[in-house]
Design an enzyme around this catalytic site. Structure first.
Site, PDB file in Angstrom:
ATOM      1  N   VAL A   1      42.008  35.552  32.565  1.00 34.24           N
ATOM      2  CA  VAL A   1      43.463  35.654  32.696  1.00 34.24           C
ATOM      3  C   VAL A   1      44.108  34.378  32.171  1.00 34.24           C
ATOM      4  CG1 VAL A   1      45.386  36.017  34.274  1.00 34.24           C
ATOM      5  CG2 VAL A   1      43.220  37.198  34.673  1.00 34.24           C
ATOM      6  N   ASP A   2      43.506  33.251  32.489  1.00 34.82           N
ATOM      7  CA  ASP A   2      43.986  31.964  31.999  1.00 34.82           C
ATOM      8  C   ASP A   2      43.895  31.881  30.477  1.00 34.82           C
ATOM      9  OD1 ASP A   2      45.026  29.650  33.286  1.00 34.82           O
ATOM     10  OD2 ASP A   2      43.287  29.608  34.602  1.00 34.82           O
ATOM     11  N   LEU A   3      42.742  32.217  29.939  1.00 41.51           N
ATOM     12  CA  LEU A   3      42.554  32.028  28.499  1.00 41.51           C
ATOM     13  C   LEU A   3      43.317  33.082  27.700  1.00 41.51           C
ATOM     14  CD1 LEU A   3      38.856  30.843  28.520  1.00 41.51           C
ATOM     15  CD2 LEU A   3      40.916  29.496  28.058  1.00 41.51           C
TER      16      LEU A   3
END
Lengths: 401, 401
Positions: free
Chosen positions: B173-175
């Site tokens: 989700v972050d990347l």
């Protein structure tokens, strides 16, 4: 200009997930997206994951197709015929951006390869999207999201500790690749605006998956360490995983020592606030004990109780929601994440919005997902074809049988 | 111009994963990225997931930090002091793009909010990145990748059938959000180039996760259906999952009836080539039987044998690799996915490259990940501060104690 991509035309030969999602985002930003589909059923995503009965009940394409194909027009072209190719060339001549996800060499066989098209249309931005990329030992192997979850090592770190590999439940490699395409195309458009130069852009499921795995590869390259499956936990910090509650699961994340101190105090100062657990590196070392001690506390509480206790002291906490609770959550609506538009019978339909927001030139939905070939006549007319020409193209098989 | 973002300056106040990864990509494309770090240890990602002993052995920041922070310079500023704020303002005045991931209202409290900065620097592009977004009932709740894997419903469809939720093993989700930031910033840069107008851009872990879940939300909104965990399988087609072999697991994907026919013929025509399994919707209905029949065949073969049989007939197939095999695979190298640069002691270090390729203006690595505050003096000098001014700023606590 109301939209960032006003007056930008995208001709999209891609199918299924990554390419269509990318051109949908370009469409959200105002591009005129022309989706070129095979007359024999079109983009196979129209039928993906649903039985014939479900399709009939839906009265239109599959949910996946609808999720990925708003803000574009559809034309059917049989690219195996000269007549179909001729129309494709004329469309590309009118375009700023071409996107395709055929296997390497296919666009060239259609006479629509980059070199030929860039000569015809200086400044063209031409994006190839492939499984493993345009060159190399695997370039001609087909693949999908799942294959790259396996190939990239993601599957080797997903699932229960000691258990079988699991997949991330969604097509994350495909949908992440979509933003790789969007980024590449926007970068190329910016460059063209400053220099007049077009260029070829490419990405692949492999580059997408590798990006999602980058910090694992980096650690392996530096230290040889390879992580393994850990359920919902990870190697970076403790606690940083889901814990069972009386009515489900809640994730608790307290990576810093300050946040952990607040977490321990809010949940059970006696059991959790002990000096042995105070330092992040010690919590990593004593992982099993820390997780067991927290679980003992959360098992006696509901999701809501854990959430309340921890959010009150600014500890990161989230309930493991099902799809419905997530899709309908007020927070998602509040930030403009949901786009709305009337469906074919007038009832309002919801769509997941653009994954980033431009406050001055917001993305929006102006077209529902198209029926197969819905805009063929309109696009041909815009391209300057007269009635007699269209009849000849039809006789030549440009639009199928 | 050799690089797309030549002469574009990015001032980056973000930490940990999404923001730093995004500005790293902007750096790959040639932007001058200034990473503003707190003097008290800087970006906490420098220490994430490693013990003190491991950090010492590495002789530099954590693998995660190195994976996300090439192509930028580091300056330390204490934004809680007036002197620190003053330097930050001057840096923003010199910038085209600002990125931050503070909680809503924090940049305003520092006197660095969008309204004020846009007045100071017309045309500024200002990107906020937050957990749940800038407004709404959850806007002030902290979160990380795992929290959004839980909140978004992704965790509810990841893991063994009937088992506990699992996380996708990487911070997807972050990347993924990183490319949302990159896309938003590039779109805004393109718009500024055409109109002179800057704007505010934002995205969040929530919009990132929702994008990865879009086709599930779409189906739920249309039909009320919510999918559940299915190990490595999914609801879209059969076979489309990992199968055990004599020496591991291999994924086999044959969604179309044509590909399935080739798959059945290559593996075991007698057992698999039966009429009951010929049609995709029937394979979905008879999922258990089809999977059991394929498993019986693959259990007797090695990964290499399954791969050879199926790739020969163009069926999608991939071995479930560990991180090392994936990172070192010749295909990854062949498509230019690996960037190289000498480390601090001269030995060559590898980095995962930009997740898309611009053939005319390729991304490249020009700077190794910086030490904390490595470029403070250089950046201050460029910003026009003289020695006396710097001494005064220092006395004012701009650079910590």
């Amino acid at each position: 200009m109301k939209h960032v991509l006003e007056n930008i035309r995208v001709v999209d030969f891609s199918r299924v997930f990554a390419g269509p999602d990318a051109t949908q985002i370009l469409g959200d930003l105002g591009a005129d997206v022309i989706k070129v589909e095979d007359p024999e059923g079109g983009d196979e995503c129209r039928y993906l994951g649903v039985t014939r009965d479900q399709l009939t009940a839906l009265g239109g394409p599959s949910p996946s197709f609808r999720a990925l194909n708003r803000n574009k027009r559809s034309i059917t072209l049989d690219l195996s015929t000269d007549a179909g190719k001729q129309v494709a060339v004329r469309l590309i001549e009118s375009a700023d951006v071409v996107v395709n996800n055929f296997r390497p060499g296919t666009m060239e066989r259609f006479g629509l390869g980059y070199e030929a098209m860039a000569k015809l249309k200086p400044g063209l931005i031409y994006c190839d999207f492939q499984s493993y990329g345009p060159v190399g030992p695997l370039s001609h192997i087909g693949a999908n999201d799942l294959a790259l979850q396996a190939f990239s090592g993601l599957m080797s770190i997903t699932g229960e500790e000691g258990g079988a590999p699991a997949r991330a439940g969604s097509a994350i490699v495909d949908l992440h690749a979509s933003l790789g395409i969007v980024s590449g195309v926007l970068a190329a458009l910016f460059h063209r605006e400053r220099t007049g130069e077009g260029q070829r852009v490419d990405t692949s499921l492999m580059l997408s998956a590798a990006h999602l795995m980058s910090y694992f590869y980096q650690e392996y390259w530096l230290t040889g360490r390879m992580h393994r499956r850990m359920g919902t936990a990870n190697h970076l910090s403790v606690p940083n995983q889901a814990f069972p509650t009386r009515d489900g699961y809640t994730v608790i994340i307290a990576p810093s020592d300050e946040m952990w101190a607040r977490c321990a105090a809010a949940l059970d100062p006696e059991k959790l606030g002990i000096p042995e657990y105070r330092i992040a590196s010690d919590r990593l070392r004593l992982r099993k004990d820390v997780v067991a001690a927290i679980t003992e506390v959360t098992m006696k509480l509901t999701n809501a109780e854990v959430h309340e206790k921890l959010s009150a002291v600014k500890v990161n906490v989230a309930v493991v929601q099902d799809i419905g609770s997530a899709a309908d959550h007020a927070q998602f609506e509040a930030v403009g994440g949901v786009f709305r538009r009337p469906g074919s019978s007038g009832e309002e339909q919801r769509y997941v919005g653009t994954p980033f927001r431009l406050h001055g030139t917001p993305g929006e939905i102006t077209r529902s997902p198209p029926a197969l070939g819905e805009h063929t006549a309109e696009i041909l007319a815009e391209a300057g074809y007269g009635e007699a020409e269209i009849a000849a193209l039809k006789a030549g098989g440009a639009f199928g049988e």
